[in-house]
Enzyme design. Sequence first.
Site, PDB file in Angstrom:
ATOM      1  N   GLU A 293       0.155  -0.863   5.957  1.00 14.25           N
ATOM      2  CA  GLU A 293       1.270  -0.331   6.737  1.00 14.25           C
ATOM      3  C   GLU A 293       1.180   1.178   6.906  1.00 14.25           C
ATOM      4  O   GLU A 293       1.447   1.711   7.989  1.00 14.25           O
ATOM      5  CB  GLU A 293       2.592  -0.695   6.063  1.00 14.25           C
ATOM      6  CG  GLU A 293       3.836  -0.446   6.920  1.00 14.25           C
ATOM      7  CD  GLU A 293       4.353   0.981   6.849  1.00 14.25           C
ATOM      8  OE1 GLU A 293       5.147   1.370   7.731  1.00 14.25           O
ATOM      9  OE2 GLU A 293       3.978   1.715   5.908  1.00 14.25           O
TER      10      GLU A 293
ATOM     11  N   ASP B 229       0.844  -1.193   0.000  1.00 19.38           N
ATOM     12  CA  ASP B 229       0.000   0.000   0.000  1.00 19.38           C
ATOM     13  C   ASP B 229       0.880   1.244   0.000  1.00 19.38           C
ATOM     14  O   ASP B 229       2.049   1.196   0.378  1.00 19.38           O
ATOM     15  CB  ASP B 229      -0.941   0.004   1.206  1.00 19.38           C
ATOM     16  CG  ASP B 229      -0.189   0.016   2.537  1.00 19.38           C
ATOM     17  OD1 ASP B 229       0.751  -0.794   2.691  1.00 19.38           O
ATOM     18  OD2 ASP B 229      -0.531   0.829   3.418  1.00 19.38           O
TER      19      ASP B 229
END
Length: 393
Positions: free
Chosen positions: A154, A98
Amino acid sequence: MCTTASARPRRCPDVAGIDVDRFRAAFPALTADIERLVTCESPSADRAAVARSAEVVAAMGTAHLGAAPEEIVLDGRTHLRWRLGDGPRRVLLLAHHDTVWPLGSLDTHPFAVRDGVLRGPGCFDMKSGLAMAFHALAALSYVDGVTLLVTGDEELGAPSSRELIESEAAGCAAALVLEASADGGALKTERKGISRYDVLLHGRAAHAGLEPERGVNASMEAAHQIHAVAALADPAAGTTVTPTLLSAGTTTNTVPAAGRFAVDVRVRDVAEQARVDAAIRELRPVLEGAGVEVEGGPNRPPMPAASSAALFRRAGQLADRLGIGPLTSAAVGGASDGNFAAGVGTPTLDGLGAVGGGAHADDEHVLVDELPGRTALVAALIEDFLPVRKDAQ
């Protein structure tokens, strides 16, 4: 969960056939993989985009590793796990797919490689590191006991993947984090822990011109609380306590009945994290009739220098033998999934990914000449913690 394994490397002190030239020869394939990852946009808050990215990552990893990952969806967020071989888990590689970049960022920040610099949203943090992990593993003939975990949240603080990371890290001999390097290519050997809070202020509305005395001003209460919170910082201990996002009120002629502000806390050790947490939870209103409510708490534990010291020394030895030393190290204020691995007692080395800069910024970039050497170092570190195959002795 990993089974308990010795923290000492199990290989003799060479690099067992790994050399930088091999990765230089594979450079076009590595940059093609980075481009494929970067051009599949994956903003953390967009679950559908992260799921599409996971499909690309899974296909790429399957091609390199000869095995499909487990797809783990938690709270709608897609994570991928490769457990390679049947032996005890020894090494955990941590990466995330991400990014902070919203959909459409490629229109203004297209992928490009020019004059030795690779650019594109998320290239530095950390899609280059993810591609490097695949290439490092694919170069090894024996990876029994290695787990590659690629998370999809994250950048949000790992709200769904924290327990997964901690479970995979527990008992491993090493966690190697493919996050981007610090300035100048330094490995990240210490990271601060993070706590995040929202402080809510409750007051009472009144007409600001006719009868302000009948109100309880949430903006003024916020001012008192912001001063109290900021005073919790301890620069000598490396503790920062920073009030950030602030809002209050509804109209310009009304005494604000409610307000809120966010607080970002960074600490070097768990004792400081606990001290600040306790103090913030003890906040009390100053204005008569006001109320104070606190939400949030510790988000990531610190990654202390002790958790990486032995790994950094070994990485330095391997880098020298590969001809890419000397390595440098840095303590940084930002956190990563490596904080969770270190938090369960696993030796952890971070910043093994791309060398470059501009994370989360318009000038995000990767220095392409550094990619082969860094990928070789990752491969050497992985191999260093694996037992020698009996048929190779």
